[in-house]
Design an enzyme around this catalytic site. Structure first.
Site, short mmCIF file in Angstrom:
data_model
loop_
_atom_site.label_atom_id
_atom_site.label_comp_id
_atom_site.label_asym_id
_atom_site.label_seq_id
_atom_site.Cartn_x
_atom_site.Cartn_y
_atom_site.Cartn_z
CB THR A 13 -8.93 54.10 25.22
OG1 THR A 13 -7.99 53.86 24.16
CG2 THR A 13 -8.97 52.89 26.13
CB ALA A 82 -12.20 48.09 20.69
CD GLU A 282 -9.19 43.32 20.66
OE1 GLU A 282 -8.38 43.90 19.93
OE2 GLU A 282 -10.00 43.91 21.39
#
Length: 328
Positions: A13, A82, A282
């Site tokens: 982000t 990420a 993830e």
């Protein structure tokens, strides 16, 4: 028993972190060396990027050597996090390899007297004629054609203003679902995961074996997060669960005996990722919420209509508190 879906956004982000570089060399013996910004920590990013380069050149993966990540070769690397390591570095390496391949294709076309050539099976083909990949590399060297290139990739279509909460923070989403069945002992609070079924979307997988391992490992890690890994502080605020002797991480014995994992038969990521694959680091962690939800469901079955006050992690002590709170 509980069924839990997951939808996980893929990208940093912090927008400027969504970039990667790679350096590729082709040698006159037909071998290839690759360096990129991804850090290998057991998740398989090295083998995935090596596969991408091998596929680009039409050579077997034993010809590709990944060298240790270092900013002396690829500078200003962003974190391998990420779940975007393969997305970013795979695309950067592919672009570097494609640049070299175009140069080699011109050399091979001239040598074979053709307008177009095909790279496959460690060779370069033009109709009925062919040359080995190594021979083309040697011809390129003799013709003073560069056999080294850098590649760069920046994730497109994303921007995010944290203060205003505006923009598009994720390039795409990874999806999955898990159904977990558990048994609890209402006299001790102990819990057992009897069966787990997982269906996960990885797009067109770069390496199904690696992705299956990531899903299994991520789920078990999530189980530990939600059932055993408890932070305990003493009266002076010191952390007492500071080591494996006191902080209970999941072990092989905690893996469900009946553990079924399947990859979604996808037509590929709708977004133009490397070979239309999807991240798989993830997202599977969240699927373990099905275990916590199943424990909650089991406690609730003791008193229909009750809403158990079950804390996470659902340790035996937490389960016993929840059981007693509903009057069992």
């Amino acid at each position: 028993m509980a069924l839990t879906p997951a939808k996980f956004g893929i990208a940093f982000t912090l927008t400027h972190l969504n970039q990667a570089g790679a350096l590729v060399h082709v040698y006159t013996d037909g071998s290839v060396q690759v360096n990129h910004g991804g850090t290998e920590m057991g998740q398989g990013v090295y083998i995935k990027v090596a596969q991408v380069v091998a596929e680009t050149f039409g050579i077997t993966i034993d010809r590709v050597k990944i060298t240790a990540t270092t900013t002396s070769k690829v500078p200003n690397t962003t974190p391998t996090a990420a779940s975007s390591g393969s997305d970013l570095n795979g695309m950067a390496a592919s672009r570097a390899a494609e640049a070299i391949k175009r140069r080699m294709a011109d050399v091979a076309a001239k040598a074979l007297g053709a307008s177009e050539v095909t790279f496959a099976e460690n060779r370069v083909f033009a109709g009925d004629s062919e040359m080995s990949f190594g021979d083309v590399a040697r011809q390129a060297f003799l013709a003073r054609v560069p056999l080294s290139a850098t590649g760069f990739y920046a994730t497109p279509k994303i921007s995010w203003n944290r203060e205003r909460r505006e923009g598009r923070p994720f390039f795409y989403f990874a999806y999955g679902a898990a159904c977990s069945e558990v048994t609890i002992d209402v006299t001790t609070g102990e819990m057992r995961v009897d069966r787990v079924d997982i269906l996960h979307d990885v797009g067109r997988s770069l390496n199904p074996a690696v992705d299956m391992g990531q899903i299994e490992g991520g789920f078990v890690q999530g189980m530990g997060w939600l059932t055993t890994e408890e932070l305990v502080f003493d009266i002076d605020g010191r952390l007492t669960t500071h080591a494996p002797s006191t902080y209970k991480i999941p072990t092989a014995s905690d893996v469900p005996e009946d553990f079924r994992v399947s990859l979604w038969r996808s037509k590929g990521n709708r977004q133009p990722t490397i070979y239309r694959s999807k991240a798989v680091g993830e997202p599977p962690l969240l699927l373990a919420l099905s275990v916590f939800s199943a424990i909650t469901d089991a406690v609730a079955s003791l008193a229909p209509g009750a809403v158990p006050a079950l804390d996470a992690p659902a340790t035996p002590e937490a389960i016993m508190r929840a059981v007693r709170a509903i009057g069992r």
